[in-house]
Scaffold this motif. Sequence first.
Motif, PDB file in Angstrom:
ATOM      1  N   LEU A 137      65.529  53.525  71.248  1.00 55.00           N
ATOM      2  CA  LEU A 137      66.871  53.040  71.545  1.00 55.00           C
ATOM      3  C   LEU A 137      67.706  54.125  72.222  1.00 55.00           C
ATOM      4  CD1 LEU A 137      67.615  51.283  68.123  1.00 55.00           C
ATOM      5  CD2 LEU A 137      66.514  50.296  70.151  1.00 55.00           C
ATOM      6  N   ASP A 138      68.712  53.680  72.978  1.00 63.15           N
ATOM      7  CA  ASP A 138      69.641  54.638  73.574  1.00 63.15           C
ATOM      8  C   ASP A 138      70.771  54.927  72.588  1.00 63.15           C
ATOM      9  OD1 ASP A 138      71.458  52.510  73.674  1.00 63.15           O
ATOM     10  OD2 ASP A 138      71.224  52.185  75.828  1.00 63.15           O
ATOM     11  N   ASP A 139      71.818  55.646  73.036  1.00 61.74           N
ATOM     12  CA  ASP A 139      72.876  56.057  72.110  1.00 61.74           C
ATOM     13  C   ASP A 139      73.806  54.911  71.717  1.00 61.74           C
ATOM     14  OD1 ASP A 139      74.101  55.716  74.526  1.00 61.74           O
ATOM     15  OD2 ASP A 139      74.948  57.746  74.650  1.00 61.74           O
ATOM     16  N   ARG A 140      73.560  53.719  72.238  1.00 66.34           N
ATOM     17  CA  ARG A 140      74.325  52.535  71.839  1.00 66.34           C
ATOM     18  C   ARG A 140      73.423  51.499  71.169  1.00 66.34           C
ATOM     19  NH1 ARG A 140      78.036  50.773  76.845  1.00 66.34           N
ATOM     20  NH2 ARG A 140      78.843  49.365  75.225  1.00 66.34           N
ATOM     21  N   PHE A 141      72.291  51.959  70.658  1.00 65.05           N
ATOM     22  CA  PHE A 141      71.335  51.130  69.925  1.00 65.05           C
ATOM     23  C   PHE A 141      70.727  50.027  70.795  1.00 65.05           C
ATOM     24  CE2 PHE A 141      74.024  52.892  66.569  1.00 65.05           C
ATOM     25  CZ  PHE A 141      73.059  53.388  65.693  1.00 65.05           C
ATOM     26  N   ARG A 142      70.687  50.239  72.098  1.00 63.67           N
ATOM     27  CA  ARG A 142      70.053  49.284  72.992  1.00 63.67           C
ATOM     28  C   ARG A 142      68.623  49.750  73.296  1.00 63.67           C
ATOM     29  NH1 ARG A 142      74.536  49.548  77.647  1.00 63.67           N
ATOM     30  NH2 ARG A 142      73.735  51.684  77.481  1.00 63.67           N
ATOM     31  N   THR A 183      70.198  53.434  59.087  1.00 59.27           N
ATOM     32  CA  THR A 183      71.228  52.537  59.608  1.00 59.27           C
ATOM     33  C   THR A 183      70.795  51.076  59.511  1.00 59.27           C
ATOM     34  OG1 THR A 183      70.381  52.536  61.870  1.00 59.27           O
ATOM     35  CG2 THR A 183      71.832  54.358  61.253  1.00 59.27           C
ATOM     36  N   ARG A 238      66.541  56.593  61.821  1.00 56.86           N
ATOM     37  CA  ARG A 238      66.581  57.303  63.101  1.00 56.86           C
ATOM     38  C   ARG A 238      65.902  58.652  62.911  1.00 56.86           C
ATOM     39  NH1 ARG A 238      72.672  57.980  64.928  1.00 56.86           N
ATOM     40  NH2 ARG A 238      71.472  58.838  66.671  1.00 56.86           N
TER      41      ARG A 238
END
Length: 290
Positions: free
Chosen positions: A223-228, A261, A274
Amino acid sequence: MTDRREGGTEFAGELPVVRVDAEIASTEGELAPLGLSLSLDQAAYVMYTSGSSGTPKGVVNTHRNVVELALDPWWASGRHRRVLAYSPLAFDSSTYELWVPLLSGGLAVVLPAAKIDLGEIGEAIARHGVTAAYFTTALFDAMAQEAVDSLGRLEEIWTGGDVLSATALRTVLDRCPDTTVVHAYGPTESTVFCSYQAFTTDTRTVERLHLGGPMANTGMYILDDRFRPAPPGVTGELYVAGSHLAAGYLGRPALTAERFTANPYGPPGSRMYRTGDLARWNQHGEIEFV
C-alpha cells in the motif's frame, strides 16, 4: 511453575511448584484434568524484538496464532515429523520447532542451545534422523559452504530472517537433490512465518527470489501512504493480515494502534500489520522485497 530436577530453586511470590520427578495422582488414581479455562485469544507467549529501531517491543502471540501456524496445510506432507529444535525460546523460530511437529503427532529433537556449531548440528541430524529444520539465512549460508552434506540428509529446510543468498541456495539445490528448500518471510508480529517460496525436488533452478505466497488464512498487501494498493512495479509498504497476526504489543496500546491498523480490504473488524518493510509487485505477480 516447575522446579529444576536438582532442587534448591527459589521462586519469588506465592507460586505453586510442581516437582518434575514427582508423580501427580488424582483422587481417582488416574490423570486428572487441570480444570483450566482457556480461550484461543489468550496470550500463549510474549516475544521481545531486538529493539534495533528503539525500545524492545513485547509481541503478544496468542494460542490461536500458534495453532494457525502449526495446522497450516503445508506441514501435512509429513516431512516435518522429526524437527530439529535448537533455538532459544526467546527466538520465535522455536514456535515452529516445537509446535509444528508436536501438534501433528511428530517429534521435536531438542539440541542444547549452547551447541549450535555446524558439527553438532550435523551430528544431531544424522544421529536422530531429523527430517526438517529451520536455519536463519546466515546459518544456512554457512552450512551451504561447510556442511552441505548434512543438509542433504534433511527432507525439508526452511530458511529466512534476512535476505537469502542466491549462491547458497543454488549450492544446496544442486548438492541436495532430494531436499525441499523453503525461503520464508515473516516478522514476529505474524507468528514466525506469513509467506514462503518453495523449491521442491522438481524445482532446482533459481529464476528469482521473492517473498512467495501467503500461508493459509493470511493476506499480504502493498500500500501507499494513503492505504491505497500500489500499482505493479511501484514500491510501497508491506502489510500482513489474517489469523497469524499477534494481539499487539504488551503494555503499549498506542504503538499497537499505530502498527496494527484496521484492514479496509478485509471483513469488518479485521486488522492488518504494517511491517515497515518496502516491497513491490513484479511482472510475474510476485512480491519482491525492496
